[in-house]
Design an enzyme around this catalytic site. Structure first.
Site, PDB file in Angstrom:
ATOM      1  NE  ARG A  51      -1.609  -2.220   2.764  1.00  0.00           N
ATOM      2  CZ  ARG A  51      -1.707  -3.475   2.304  1.00  0.00           C
ATOM      3  NH1 ARG A  51      -2.756  -3.824   1.642  1.00  0.00           N
ATOM      4  NH2 ARG A  51      -0.767  -4.368   2.554  1.00  0.00           N
ATOM      5  CB  THR A  52       3.398   2.568   2.320  1.00  0.00           C
ATOM      6  OG1 THR A  52       2.647   2.044   3.417  1.00  0.00           O
ATOM      7  CG2 THR A  52       3.926   3.937   2.668  1.00  0.00           C
ATOM      8  CE  LYS A  80      26.681  -2.987  -5.546  1.00  0.00           C
ATOM      9  NZ  LYS A  80      26.620  -1.890  -6.529  1.00  0.00           N
ATOM     10  NE  ARG A 101       7.053   0.671   5.005  1.00  0.00           N
ATOM     11  CZ  ARG A 101       5.857   0.096   4.925  1.00  0.00           C
ATOM     12  NH1 ARG A 101       5.746  -1.187   4.619  1.00  0.00           N
ATOM     13  NH2 ARG A 101       4.769   0.807   5.149  1.00  0.00           N
ATOM     14  CG  HIS A 129       3.357   3.788   8.650  1.00  0.00           C
ATOM     15  ND1 HIS A 129       3.517   4.599   7.547  1.00  0.00           N
ATOM     16  CD2 HIS A 129       2.932   2.586   8.180  1.00  0.00           C
ATOM     17  CE1 HIS A 129       3.199   3.917   6.457  1.00  0.00           C
ATOM     18  NE2 HIS A 129       2.857   2.693   6.813  1.00  0.00           N
TER      19      HIS A 129
HETATM   20  N1   CP Z   1      -0.363  -0.135   5.826  1.00  0.00           N
HETATM   21  C1   CP Z   1       0.861  -0.360   5.295  1.00  0.00           C
HETATM   22  O1   CP Z   1       1.868   0.252   5.671  1.00  0.00           O
HETATM   23  O2   CP Z   1       0.861  -1.315   4.307  1.00  0.00           O
HETATM   24  P1   CP Z   1       2.130  -1.760   3.487  1.00  0.00           P
HETATM   25  O3   CP Z   1       3.090  -2.439   4.450  1.00  0.00           O
HETATM   26  O4   CP Z   1       1.607  -2.703   2.440  1.00  0.00           O
HETATM   27  O5   CP Z   1       2.762  -0.534   2.898  1.00  0.00           O
END
Ligand code: CP
Length: 308
Positions: A51-52, A80, A101, A129
């Protein structure tokens, strides 16, 4: 230069602005389709995501911009031994804005120092998040029409769940919210959040061990996955993973206008039979994530549809 590392990096007024823009994007999509023309978003994902990452990329594409990046550390020079700071610094020469991320808490903050393009934390370990929090706030606003005056139950892995930690911090700035934390003992909310947020700000909260005992009180039920990747010991994971499963039977005592949320991905903590219940909001929630990320990208890049 504004980065988004922690949900508290945005003021309540800034969040109101983003929600207003996201609402307008839903109503007037064509108005925004060239807003980020010639702008590039880099998505640097050192940890898996559906999603993100894809909603960030869809957001930039729908704004008329372009995307580049990688979806796993394995396909980057991290393998590396390159540091995150070096990676991000290099990519800042290729892109106008970066969403990153990383499994390590604090990695996006460290990477953002001395960076001359905006960096968005797309999830750092069990820490924060913030764009999921914006997604959650937009969902609550869309479904309830307000961001105050409700009882929210948060259920599942409250210890490692970064989405829960971020959402609690963000909601702590709104009035008259009652938190009910539903988890097994082993996955309780960390003590620092209880002390630094609930107790410091005198916010109403309680901890319970079953969702059944509080279901009739809830306006919002925020379900979470027990995250296998956060456990050090597989036996603990297997013992706890099925602790809290939402099904039609448990929903029988819920309010008619309950809003059931989940940041997703789901494993089995919500029965698929619940998906057809009008109170299930989690797929709409994932869609709202794209619109609020569109608003965020525009805000951090300093562009607006009115300039076009
Ligand atoms: N909700 C969320 O962060 O989903 P993903 O891990 O798929 O990005």
């Amino acid at each position: 230069m504004k980065h988004l590392i922690d949900p508290m990096d945005l003021s309540v007024q800034e969040i109101d602005h983003l929600l207003t823009v996201a609402d307008d994007i839903i109503l007037n999509k064509e108005k925004y389709q060239e807003v980020c023309r010639h702008k590039k978003l880099a998505t640097l994902f050192f940890e898996p995501s559906t999603r993100t990452r894809l909603s960030f990329e869809a957001a930039m594409l729908e704004l008329g911009g372009s995307i580049l990046g990688f979806s796993s550390a394995d396909s980057s020079s991290a393998t590396k031994g390159e540091s995150v700071s070096d990676t991000v610094r290099v990519v800042s020469g290729y892109a106008d804005i970066i969403a990153m991320r990383h499994p390590k808490e604090g990695a996006p903050f460290a990477a953002s120092r001395k960076l001359d393009v905006p960096l968005i934390n797309a999830g750092d370990g069990g820490h924060n998040h913030p764009t999921q929090t914006l997604t959650d706030l937009m969902t609550i606003h869309q479904e309830k029409g307000r961001l105050n005056g409700f009882t929210i139950g948060m259920c599942g892995d409250l210890k490692f769940g970064r989405t829960v930690h971020s959402l609690i911090k963000a909601l702590s700035r709104y009035e008259d919210i009652h938190f009910i934390m539903i988890s097994p003992e082993e996955l309780r909310l960390p003590e620092y959040i209880i002390k630094d947020v609930f107790e410091k700000k005198n916010i109403s909260y309680r901890e319970v061990k079953t969702m059944e005992e509080v279901m009739p009180e809830l306006d919002i039920l925020y379900m979470t996955r027990v995250q296998k990747e956060r456990f050090f010991n597989e036996a603990d994971y297997i013992r706890l993973k099925d602790s809290f499963i939402l099904d039609e039977r448990k929903l029988a005592s819920a309010k008619k206008d309950l809003c059931i949320m989940h940041p997703l991905p789901r494993v089995n903590e919500i029965s698929i039979k619940v998906d057809d219940d009008p109170r299930a909001c989690y797929f709409k929630q994932a869609l709202y994530g794209k619109y609020i990320r569109m608003a965020l990208i525009m805000y951090l890049l300093g562009v607006s549809a009115d300039e076009n």
